[in-house]
Design a protein around this motif. Sequence first.
Motif, PDB file in Angstrom:
ATOM      1  N   PHE A   1       8.316  92.171  26.479  1.00 28.47           N
ATOM      2  CA  PHE A   1       8.768  93.316  27.263  1.00 28.47           C
ATOM      3  C   PHE A   1       9.368  92.867  28.592  1.00 28.47           C
ATOM      4  N   MET A   2       8.767  91.866  29.225  1.00 31.43           N
ATOM      5  CA  MET A   2       9.344  91.308  30.443  1.00 31.43           C
ATOM      6  C   MET A   2      10.676  90.627  30.130  1.00 31.43           C
ATOM      7  N   LEU A   3      10.702  89.873  29.055  1.00 29.42           N
ATOM      8  CA  LEU A   3      11.907  89.142  28.674  1.00 29.42           C
ATOM      9  C   LEU A   3      13.069  90.093  28.398  1.00 29.42           C
ATOM     10  N   ARG A   4      12.807  91.141  27.625  1.00 30.18           N
ATOM     11  CA  ARG A   4      13.855  92.096  27.276  1.00 30.18           C
ATOM     12  C   ARG A   4      14.387  92.825  28.508  1.00 30.18           C
ATOM     13  N   ALA A   5      13.480  93.238  29.401  1.00 25.80           N
ATOM     14  CA  ALA A   5      13.896  93.988  30.587  1.00 25.80           C
ATOM     15  C   ALA A   5      14.789  93.147  31.489  1.00 25.80           C
ATOM     16  N   VAL A   6      14.414  91.895  31.719  1.00 24.97           N
ATOM     17  CA  VAL A   6      15.203  91.023  32.586  1.00 24.97           C
ATOM     18  C   VAL A   6      16.503  90.617  31.894  1.00 24.97           C
ATOM     19  N   LEU A   7      16.435  90.326  30.612  1.00 25.99           N
ATOM     20  CA  LEU A   7      17.622  89.907  29.878  1.00 25.99           C
ATOM     21  C   LEU A   7      18.663  91.023  29.816  1.00 25.99           C
ATOM     22  N   ALA A   8      18.210  92.265  29.703  1.00 26.84           N
ATOM     23  CA  ALA A   8      19.147  93.392  29.657  1.00 26.84           C
ATOM     24  C   ALA A   8      19.945  93.493  30.956  1.00 26.84           C
ATOM     25  N   VAL A   9      19.287  93.257  32.096  1.00 24.41           N
ATOM     26  CA  VAL A   9      19.986  93.314  33.382  1.00 24.41           C
ATOM     27  C   VAL A   9      20.928  92.130  33.538  1.00 24.41           C
ATOM     28  N   LEU A  10      20.479  90.932  33.180  1.00 21.04           N
ATOM     29  CA  LEU A  10      21.323  89.747  33.320  1.00 21.04           C
ATOM     30  C   LEU A  10      22.534  89.807  32.390  1.00 21.04           C
ATOM     31  N   SER A  11      22.373  90.434  31.240  1.00 19.24           N
ATOM     32  CA  SER A  11      23.490  90.540  30.302  1.00 19.24           C
ATOM     33  C   SER A  11      24.536  91.554  30.757  1.00 19.24           C
ATOM     34  N   ALA A  12      24.146  92.437  31.679  1.00 20.44           N
ATOM     35  CA  ALA A  12      25.060  93.482  32.139  1.00 20.44           C
ATOM     36  C   ALA A  12      25.901  93.050  33.341  1.00 20.44           C
ATOM     37  N   ILE A  13      25.618  91.887  33.915  1.00 17.86           N
ATOM     38  CA  ILE A  13      26.384  91.410  35.069  1.00 17.86           C
ATOM     39  C   ILE A  13      27.162  90.160  34.688  1.00 17.86           C
ATOM     40  N   ASP A  14      28.159  89.856  35.498  1.00 23.82           N
ATOM     41  CA  ASP A  14      28.967  88.657  35.267  1.00 23.82           C
ATOM     42  C   ASP A  14      28.257  87.477  35.923  1.00 23.82           C
ATOM     43  N   LEU A  15      27.220  87.008  35.260  1.00 26.10           N
ATOM     44  CA  LEU A  15      26.373  85.964  35.834  1.00 26.10           C
ATOM     45  C   LEU A  15      27.147  84.665  36.043  1.00 26.10           C
ATOM     46  N   LYS A  16      28.022  84.333  35.109  1.00 24.28           N
ATOM     47  CA  LYS A  16      28.764  83.081  35.198  1.00 24.28           C
ATOM     48  C   LYS A  16      29.647  83.045  36.438  1.00 24.28           C
ATOM     49  N   THR A  17      30.348  84.136  36.706  1.00 25.47           N
ATOM     50  CA  THR A  17      31.225  84.179  37.875  1.00 25.47           C
ATOM     51  C   THR A  17      30.433  84.087  39.172  1.00 25.47           C
ATOM     52  N   LEU A  18      29.310  84.778  39.223  1.00 25.60           N
ATOM     53  CA  LEU A  18      28.474  84.735  40.425  1.00 25.60           C
ATOM     54  C   LEU A  18      27.965  83.321  40.688  1.00 25.60           C
ATOM     55  N   GLU A  19      27.524  82.653  39.642  1.00 20.27           N
ATOM     56  CA  GLU A  19      27.011  81.292  39.817  1.00 20.27           C
ATOM     57  C   GLU A  19      28.123  80.323  40.179  1.00 20.27           C
ATOM     58  N   GLU A  20      29.282  80.490  39.582  1.00 20.33           N
ATOM     59  CA  GLU A  20      30.403  79.618  39.921  1.00 20.33           C
ATOM     60  C   GLU A  20      30.816  79.797  41.380  1.00 20.33           C
ATOM     61  N   GLY A  21      30.785  81.057  41.854  1.00 22.83           N
ATOM     62  CA  GLY A  21      31.104  81.301  43.254  1.00 22.83           C
ATOM     63  C   GLY A  21      30.093  80.651  44.181  1.00 22.83           C
ATOM     64  N   ALA A  22      28.813  80.757  43.830  1.00 23.51           N
ATOM     65  CA  ALA A  22      27.778  80.138  44.654  1.00 23.51           C
ATOM     66  C   ALA A  22      27.872  78.621  44.606  1.00 23.51           C
ATOM     67  N   ALA A  23      28.168  78.081  43.418  1.00 22.81           N
ATOM     68  CA  ALA A  23      28.291  76.622  43.289  1.00 22.81           C
ATOM     69  C   ALA A  23      29.473  76.099  44.101  1.00 22.81           C
ATOM     70  N   SER A  24      30.550  76.883  44.166  1.00 23.58           N
ATOM     71  CA  SER A  24      31.724  76.440  44.942  1.00 23.58           C
ATOM     72  C   SER A  24      31.430  76.399  46.439  1.00 23.58           C
ATOM     73  N   LEU A  25      30.413  77.119  46.874  1.00 23.31           N
ATOM     74  CA  LEU A  25      30.000  77.107  48.278  1.00 23.31           C
ATOM     75  C   LEU A  25      28.908  76.078  48.543  1.00 23.31           C
ATOM     76  N   GLY A  26      28.562  75.298  47.512  1.00 20.63           N
ATOM     77  CA  GLY A  26      27.607  74.214  47.692  1.00 20.63           C
ATOM     78  C   GLY A  26      26.180  74.523  47.286  1.00 20.63           C
ATOM     79  N   ALA A  27      25.942  75.649  46.651  1.00 22.59           N
ATOM     80  CA  ALA A  27      24.578  76.001  46.240  1.00 22.59           C
ATOM     81  C   ALA A  27      24.172  75.203  45.007  1.00 22.59           C
ATOM     82  N   GLY A  28      22.966  74.632  45.048  1.00 21.05           N
ATOM     83  CA  GLY A  28      22.446  73.898  43.901  1.00 21.05           C
ATOM     84  C   GLY A  28      21.832  74.834  42.873  1.00 21.05           C
ATOM     85  N   PRO A  29      21.354  74.285  41.749  1.00 14.59           N
ATOM     86  CA  PRO A  29      20.761  75.133  40.688  1.00 14.59           C
ATOM     87  C   PRO A  29      19.604  75.990  41.177  1.00 14.59           C
TER      88      PRO A  29
END
Length: 276
Positions: free
Chosen positions: A143-171
């Motif tokens: 139930f925790m997995l499904r709830a969090v996964l549903a939110v993460l699947s609804a956003i452009d996670l890849k673009t957000l992470e790429e933007g943060a990585a381009s500013l020097g943010a680590g994993p």
Amino acid sequence: MPPLIFSLQLAFTLAVCAFLIVPVVLSVLAGLTVNYFVGLESGLTLKWVIEVWNGYRDTLFRSVGIALACLALTLVLGVPAAYALARAKSRLGRAFEELLMLPVAVPGLATALALIASYGALSGFRTSWAFILVGHALFTLPFMLRAVLAVLSAIDLKTLEEGAASLGAGPWQRFVHIVLPNCRDGILAGSLMVLTLSMGEFNLTWLLHTPLTKTLPVGLADAYASLRLEVGSAYTLLFFLMIVPLLLAMQALARPRRRRFIPADDTDLAPLALKP
């Protein structure tokens, strides 16, 4: 909307609410009456509540402790797993996701028997509340997995992470400052489900508990089966008093945070920045 249709909808809504609420109210009243079979004419009393508190309060605190420990465990395991599955959009990832959903599809008694067959020989573990915690975590993790996964699947996670990585943010920085804030609603929804399911879980706990590790639902079943109806109803009342504050606290945390616009820098002429 025509008045007749509105009246019918209102009447239907009130009927459904009454169907759901009336049994709860009657159960609470039964725990406060001197004699349930006589009714309110016998008078109101706290004797049954005090009797349950004196005899079963350890089960109440144990259930709350297990529920909070289960929440912590599912957060530590479920949120990173949902993040990994959201990034790994492949057949293997979907197969692993379905595998994690199995505890929901399998009857609780079957899961409990599997745990006993696997770890029942570990006497210290078998007789501790941690054994119940493992069963609750297996049941509530999907139930925790499904709830969090549903939110993460609804956003452009890849673009957000790429933007943060381009500013020097680590994993780790990307996970803490990008992923977690964006899946906050999913975490809160999953936490609400985990707490309520763990507090009320009976099937698993019935086989996993020992006389020294009874939880609230098991004690409630014993009270209804072997004691007066008033005692069991008083136990139900205490259950509500324990679970409702937790639900209200989770609902309060789930409210959207207010945001306001303030200048990004008082000495800068840049556009206004959005800050919490």
